[in-house]
Design an enzyme around this catalytic site. Structure first.
Site, PDB file in Angstrom:
ATOM      1  N   PRO A 129     -36.297   9.007  -1.529  1.00  0.00           N
ATOM      2  CA  PRO A 129     -37.297   8.228  -0.781  1.00  0.00           C
ATOM      3  C   PRO A 129     -38.299   9.120  -0.048  1.00  0.00           C
ATOM      4  O   PRO A 129     -39.486   8.792   0.038  1.00  0.00           O
ATOM      5  CB  PRO A 129     -36.454   7.404   0.187  1.00  0.00           C
ATOM      6  CG  PRO A 129     -35.137   7.260  -0.499  1.00  0.00           C
ATOM      7  CD  PRO A 129     -34.919   8.569  -1.213  1.00  0.00           C
ATOM      8  N   TYR A 130     -37.831  10.254   0.482  1.00  0.00           N
ATOM      9  CA  TYR A 130     -38.745  11.192   1.133  1.00  0.00           C
ATOM     10  C   TYR A 130     -39.835  11.643   0.168  1.00  0.00           C
ATOM     11  O   TYR A 130     -41.034  11.595   0.495  1.00  0.00           O
ATOM     12  CB  TYR A 130     -37.967  12.406   1.641  1.00  0.00           C
ATOM     13  CG  TYR A 130     -38.843  13.570   2.037  1.00  0.00           C
ATOM     14  CD1 TYR A 130     -39.628  13.511   3.183  1.00  0.00           C
ATOM     15  CD2 TYR A 130     -38.885  14.734   1.267  1.00  0.00           C
ATOM     16  CE1 TYR A 130     -40.438  14.569   3.547  1.00  0.00           C
ATOM     17  CE2 TYR A 130     -39.694  15.796   1.621  1.00  0.00           C
ATOM     18  CZ  TYR A 130     -40.470  15.716   2.764  1.00  0.00           C
ATOM     19  OH  TYR A 130     -41.279  16.766   3.119  1.00  0.00           O
ATOM     20  N   GLY A 131     -39.446  12.065  -1.033  1.00  0.00           N
ATOM     21  CA  GLY A 131     -40.424  12.503  -2.017  1.00  0.00           C
ATOM     22  C   GLY A 131     -41.402  11.409  -2.394  1.00  0.00           C
ATOM     23  O   GLY A 131     -42.595  11.658  -2.609  1.00  0.00           O
TER      24      GLY A 131
END
Length: 338
Positions: free
Chosen positions: A166-168
């Protein structure tokens, strides 16, 4: 009148003009504080924005300690979602947008809303403010995490991004937003998005690998090693990352994405071996399985960075880790473990 801009390539000045007034978001962070120190040293005035108040956040206080007393520095302790950003963007010759929530592993689950707000929504608000105020350049901090598994070669900017966390996903969304704004007809703000590859050095975040390795050497407490140690990373020393970031403020670009890496990859086992050589101690570890979102290898193709930014990393891993170790030894409480 538009501020004059000095051409800065790889940290070297190639002209008489200068960045006179800039905005740095995420100023109390690792890269943000190093970037601000370098900009102040070059004579720029810096308005720094961060939601972490030094009076309540020890890391922010440590990172800002050498900045707050400098006459060219102004700190705004507020969340980007709550500010009148046009007021603060007005008159800036460049905005360096480094604010956001970092970390692959914590981005799963309930915290995603914070990642979405801090990494995407704030970027959109800042882009609107820059466009309204005629800011000529926004430099955006992105991440190698947008690539995902990558190919059997160093990642190139034109590769299809396939983020595995999700960060990416949020970093890629911020990139695409910024490029869309820059390509909008008649927009005054150009964009350079920098895909940083594992930046390390003094003041590095405590959840990052090299910090944890050196902490294990200092305290003799085992560090958790995810995977078997063969996974490889392109480690970038913070001074090199800062040089690339400043160069991006004046690079000839309209809407560009550029890799910023260290020039080669190293296995985690090699990092452990370097730490043992630097500190004189074997590094105690506890082995754990690979985590969701972790990739086997990151490696940056720096062809575009050299062409557009004249960027060439100059700090070897052993040199950078040595500097970080010396910094760690000088931190309060560091020597009690000896």
């Amino acid at each position: 009148m538009r501020q004059r801009t000095r051409i800065l390539n790889g940290g070297k000045v190639n002209g008489p003009q200068q960045l006179e007034h800039v905005v740095v978001t995420g100023v109390a962070g690792f890269i943000g504080s190093h970037l601000t120190a370098a900009l102040l040293k070059q004579g720029a005035s810096v308005l720094g924005i961060d939601r972490r108040p030094p009076s309540h956040d020890p890391t922010a206080a440590q990172n800002l300690a050498d900045l707050t007393a400098q006459p060219g520095f102004t700190l705004v302790e507020r969340d980007l979602m709550d500010l009148d950003l046009e007021r603060f963007a007005k008159g800036a010759s460049a905005v360096f947008h480094l604010a956001g929530v970092p970390g692959v592993r914590p981005s799963w689950g309930d915290r995603f809303a914070d990642y979405l707000t801090s990494n995407v929504m704030t970027t959109q608000r800042l882009l609107e403010a820059c466009a309204a105020m005629g800011v000529p350049r926004l430099v955006l901090a992105s991440s190698s995490s947008v690539y995902g598994t990558g190919a059997d070669r160093p990642s190139r900017e034109e590769d299809l991004p396939t983020p595995l966390s999700p960060y990416g996903v949020t970093k890629l969304a911020a990139e695409r937003l910024a490029l869309a704004y820059a390509l909008r007809p008649s927009t005054p703000t150009s964009v350079v998005a920098l895909r940083y590859f594992t930046v390390y050095g003094p003041q590095q975040r405590s959840d990052m690998a090299i910090y944890r390795v050196l902490e294990a050497a200092l305290t003799r407490r085992p560090m958790r090693l995810y995977g078997d140690g063969t996974q490889r990373r392109d480690f970038t020393y913070v001074d090199d990352a800062v040089a690339a970031t400043i160069a991006a403020a004046s690079a000839p670009a309209r809407a560009e994405v550029v890799n910023v890496g260290g020039g080669r990859t190293y296995s985690m086992q090699h990092v452990l071996d370097c730490a043992a050589e630097i500190t004189g101690f074997d590094i105690p570890i506890i082995r754990a399985s690979r985590q969701s979102g972790d990739v086997e290898t990151t490696a940056a193709d720096l062809t575009k960075a050299e062409r557009l930014l004249r960027y060439r990393p100059s700090t070897s891993l052993i040199e950078g880790m040595t500097s970080q170790w010396k910094w760690a030894l000088n931190q309060p409480g560091a020597l009690w473990a000896q």
